[in-house]
Structures are given as C-alpha cells and as structure tokens.
Design an enzyme around this catalytic site. Structure first.
Site, PDB file in Angstrom:
ATOM      1  N   GLU A 162       3.315  -6.411  -6.969  1.00 28.62           N
ATOM      2  CA  GLU A 162       3.407  -6.073  -8.388  1.00 28.62           C
ATOM      3  C   GLU A 162       4.705  -5.344  -8.715  1.00 28.62           C
ATOM      4  O   GLU A 162       5.069  -5.221  -9.889  1.00 28.62           O
ATOM      5  CB  GLU A 162       2.230  -5.180  -8.785  1.00 28.62           C
ATOM      6  CG  GLU A 162       0.851  -5.806  -8.590  1.00 28.62           C
ATOM      7  CD  GLU A 162      -0.262  -4.783  -8.744  1.00 28.62           C
ATOM      8  OE1 GLU A 162       0.047  -3.626  -9.130  1.00 28.62           O
ATOM      9  OE2 GLU A 162      -1.431  -5.116  -8.482  1.00 28.62           O
TER      10      GLU A 162
ATOM     11  N   ASP B 147      -0.788   4.155   9.299  1.00 26.92           N
ATOM     12  CA  ASP B 147      -1.290   4.773  10.526  1.00 26.92           C
ATOM     13  C   ASP B 147      -2.561   4.072  10.993  1.00 26.92           C
ATOM     14  O   ASP B 147      -3.428   3.716  10.192  1.00 26.92           O
ATOM     15  CB  ASP B 147      -1.580   6.252  10.237  1.00 26.92           C
ATOM     16  CG  ASP B 147      -1.950   7.036  11.471  1.00 26.92           C
ATOM     17  OD1 ASP B 147      -1.125   7.108  12.394  1.00 26.92           O
ATOM     18  OD2 ASP B 147      -3.069   7.580  11.510  1.00 26.92           O
TER      19      ASP B 147
END
Length: 564
Positions: A277, A226
C-alpha cells in the site's frame, strides 16, 4: 539517468519506488544497530536514539545503504527490548517518538533507509493485553489472544506438553487466577515474561496490521521480523523435546511443532499486501532459522517477504568446501523463488565472527562463551579470518548485513563478571549458558574519552574491555591498515563495481582449498590453505584483507582483482 542513480549508493532514494527486479533491498548493505550499545547521548549508560542520530555521518562515511534498529519500543527490558509492552511508542530509555522521527529524517537526508525490529511471536507480560488476560477467566476473549491452555492431570498441575524454552527451562508457566487458585498455563517459547500470541485468533492479525501501518505512516522502510518462523504452532501441541546438540532456534532440527509451520506464510502474504500500500519498496526481512536454504527460501517467495537472513551461511565452517557449497546453495535456493540471497556473519544473538571463526571447540549457537568455556578463540587468528570472511561476503551478489562494531574488528567479550550479565539465558539456566551479553558490549568510539566515547559520563550497561581503546573508531580512522579502513574500502569498491547486483561465475584452475569466482569485472580469491595462491597474470589488486606475500595470497586472506 535511470532511477537507480538517485542516491550516492546507486539505489533509489528513500520514499521512491523502482521497477520490479531493481528494488533497493536486492543489493543493499544494511547495518544493524543494537540501540542500547551503539551510542548514549543521555549519559545514563544505555544507548539511545539521539545517539544514533549523532553518528549517522559516520555510517554514511562507512558506506551503508540502510540501518536496522533492534527494538526501542516500550519494554520492561527483561530481554533487552524483545519483550514489548507497547508496539507504538518509544521506551523512555531510548528517547521519544520525536527523537525517532528526527533520526528517521536525518537518515533519509543522508540516503540511508531505516528498518525497525518487529516482535510478533510474543509480547511482554506487561503488555495491556496480557494484563487483561490475567484478570479474565479461562475461555475469555482476552485469554484467546495468547496461548493459554489447561494443564494435564486431575488438578491441572502438569504443563500442557513437554516443550522447553529457548532460554532454558519449561516453555509453560502456570498463572494464579484472580480468586487465588492455581489456574491455566501460558506458553512462552522464550522467557516467562514473554507470552506467545495465539495467531489462530483474527484479532491478533488485525492488531499487527495496525502496528505495521503505524510505523509505515511515519516513514520506515521496512521491518526485520523477530522469530519469523515461530508464530504458528501445530494444532494439537504435540510433545517435542529438542536434541541436546541442537541450536537454540531450531536451525538444524526438522518437524518441530513450533518452528516453520505452514500457517506462518499466510501471515506474511497478508503483511506483503500491507507494505504494498506504500511507495518506496518497503521490505520485510525474516529471522527464520530453518535447516536448509531451500526451506529458508519459502519465506521470500514473490508474495511474502523480501529477504530472510541466511543463517546457513552464518554458521558455515571456515573451510573452502563448506563455503563453496553454502554460497552455491544460497544463490540457487533463493534464486529459485526470484529472491536475492542475503549474507550475514554476525548479529546480536551469536558470537561475533572475529571470535567465532577461531574457536577451538564447536560454536555454541545461542549459548555464548565465557571464562569457563572450552575452546576459547585465538584472537589474532580470529581477526584475520574475520577480515577475510567479510571481504569474501561483500563480494557476493545480493544483500549483506553488518553488525555494529564488526567494522572495528571487535571480538566477543569473554571475561564479563557474572554479576553484570543480563541475558535471560544466563538466569534461566542458572549460569550453565553464558548467553549473548558478550556480543552486546557498548561500542568504543573515542579512545581517550569516558566509556571510549560511548557517552560523556563513563557509564556503560556492560563494561568495555580496556584493550578496546586501540580498536576505537577514532583510533582506526586514519590507519589505512585498520579493519575500519578495510570495510570502507570494501563498501566503496562494492558499489563502484556493482557487486551487489552482479552474477557469480565460479573459476576453475585453483586448488581445492581456495574459493575463486568472478563477479562482473572483479575476480575474488580466498585462500583457506597453507600454500599461497599465486595471482593470475595481469591482475591489479583492488582490495586485500591482509598484505600479500611475494605477490601471492597467503592463508586466511581474501583479495579482489581486476584486469590491469
């Protein structure tokens, strides 16, 4: 068999990684769920996570590849969940973390990925950090997590600068210190209950890495970010007054000291590393309202986000010249940084495109429309253009976003009574701007049930128009001419012909009021003019947004064709 064939959608299955250049998000159709208005299993009038789970089969049948959920985290709901008090828990309004895990697992079993909303520009004023800041003195580490500043003048009674809130009024609020005296001011680009974080503070960076990993560990496939262009503010906080005719998020303004500062890109490079990751091509999609496609493309350079919303496309006029231009600029601009373009026509912040495309006045981005708005939409024309626009959009290469209810042809709800409105824009402007409630009314699922099947009790946090009975999901399911059937056919055909991974080739020989291109085997024609466009010889119609007339494409209609 290649890795691209592991799921019915032709995309890699959730949790698996693909080779560079073939990641799922490059071509996915992602369906936005506004949880409080999607489906309500508890019966309290507000949609919830079990309601999402209950309708995943409907979304699988629609043919979407992923869902994006607007915020469901703990929040006082001053801004419908975009004021977050706890980023790592579910608000009881929507259920529990267990309900979220059940929903996520159920979606993944249907090969539907799940993206969740993340709000890093600001928190709720009920967030533990902000409460600690209010109790701490000026200059303390607690206040350094937010944008606290001394006021101007001898007694500090004037705000630090003249910035306005997106929701109206000043972007600054003065606090009362613990000893009862007037104190510092804090910045809130949105409601006063939404204080902005200070992203120059490393502590804020570390906290959001923790939040990202919390949800990634649970298995989410990505984040919609956002206000992705607003986290960093110019160092000296210079005065700036937005133009009266500017849009609410700065999309047509330049050199705004709180939008699009260079420092935001360092944040997303860091987040890119966090997502890397994890297996499964996790994705970041940014809400970055910038003036040009080229500027939006900065958010999707190879080491930053994977997608950003194409707002230039969303706000483009329904004219052939404008559509050709924005499509060309989008493909070239995003392609220049190795990213796919995204395409979007509606979301929870804008007037639904079944109404917006038929307004007889300028579209008031961020302000909404209501009973006294000028230039109200023409309903039949709006739906006709919306169907044509969606058919055009879904034929384009790249990713596409759908907003819940557009597959039913839902229009903006204009005649909402003032007393039911809940958007902070309505309150902060004393009713001058209607806000966004009109695109957030709960969905109609079953025509003959309470609240049209939104729940079993008939309660709804915003009232549904009576005429929505004929637009209910069950009323459209068996109707081959319905908007729902058009969406299902478009998504099925898009997948069959690989349009999301295709390449666009513009076609010559058509009048200037037609948009004509080829994507792989499929030829796409949209007629914006009054004169019908004759189909090419030997063409077979795969899809038409409205019936053809004597073998020709009438005005405001899109067709998909293949050689017979």
């Amino acid at each position: 068999m290649t890795s691209l064939d592991l799921s019915p959608s032709g995309l890699t299955a959730p949790g698996t990684s693909s080779t560079p250049g073939s990641e799922w998000w490059r071509s996915a159709v992602i369906y936005q769920i506004y949880p409080r208005s999607f489906a309500d299993q508890s019966g309290d009038g507000i949609g919830d996570l079990p309601g999402v789970t209950a309708h995943l089969d409907d979304l699988a049948e629609l043919g979407v590849d992923a869902i994006w959920l607007s915020p469901f985290m703990v929040s006082p709901q001053k801004d419908a969940g975009y004021d977050v008090a706890d980023y790592c828990d579910v608000d009881p309004l929507f259920g529990t973390l267990g309900d979220f895990d059940d929903m996520l697992d159920a979606a993944h079993r249907r090969d539907i990925r799940v993206i969740i909303d993340l709000v890093p520009n600001h928190s709720s004023d009920q967030h533990e950090w902000f409460q600690q800041a209010l109790a701490a003195p000026a200059g303390s580490p607690e206040r350094a997590r937010y944008m606290f500043r001394d006021g101007k003048g001898v007694d500090g009674a004037t705000p630090p600068n003249n910035w306005d809130s997106v929701f109206g009024g000043s972007a600054w609020t003065r606090v009362t210190e613990p000893d009862g005296t007037p104190g510092q001011w804090y910045l809130h680009l949105f409601d006063e209950s939404q204080p902005d974080f200070d992203w120059s503070n490393p502590v804020v960076h570390e906290e959001f890495r923790r939040i990202l990993r919390f949800w990634l560990d649970r298995g989410v496939d990505g984040f919609r970010v956002d206000v992705a262009h607003g986290l960093v503010k110019a160092d000296d906080l210079p005065d700036y007054h937005a133009p009266e005719d500017g849009d609410s998020m700065g999309g047509n303004e330049r050199n705004v000291p709180y939008w699009g500062q260079d420092g935001v890109h360092d944040i997303y490079r860091d987040w890119h590393g966090v997502l890397a990751e994890y297996e499964g091509d996790r994705a970041l999609c940014g809400e970055a309202w910038m003036p040009t496609v080229a500027e939006m493309a900065k958010w999707v350079r190879p080491d930053e986000m994977q997608q950003t919303f194409n707002f230039a496309y969303l706000v483009s006029d329904w004219k052939a010249k404008k559509q050709r231009r924005v499509i060309r600029e989008s493909i070239e601009g995003f392609g220049a940084v190795g990213a796919p373009s995204t395409w979007v026509l509606s979301n929870h912040d804008v007037v639904r495109h079944a109404s917006r495309l038929a307004l007889t006045a300028a579209s008031p981005q961020g302000q909404g429309i209501g009973p006294d708005s000028p230039g109200k939409p023409i309903p039949e024309l709006g739906l006709r253009r919306a169907r044509a626009a969606t058919a055009l959009m879904l034929a384009l290469p790249g990713g596409a976003y759908l907003y819940q209810g557009e597959e039913l042809g839902l229009p903006e709800v204009i005649e909402l009574p003032n007393e039911v409105r809940q958007d902070p824009t309505w309150f902060r402007t004393a009713g001058e701007r209607y806000g966004r409630d009109g695109c957030r009314v709960p969905l109609p699922w079953n025509a003959d049930e309470p609240a049209f099947g939104f729940n079993a009790t008939g309660a709804a946090w915003l009232p549904q128009p009576a005429e929505w009975a004929e637009l209910a999901h069950d009323a459209q399911t068996a109707d081959e001419a319905s908007t729902l059937s058009l969406y299902r056919l478009a998504l099925r055909t898009r997948r069959r012909y690989g349009l999301g991974r295709g390449e666009l080739e513009w076609l010559s020989g058509y009048r200037r009021k037609a948009v004509a291109f080829r994507n792989g085997e499929v030829t796409v024609l949209t007629n914006f003019g009054r004169r019908p466009v004759v189909l090419p010889d030997g063409a077979r119609v795969l899809l038409a947004s409205e019936p053809l007339e004597n073998g020709a494409v009438p005005q405001d209609v899109t067709v998909w064709l293949v050689a017979d």
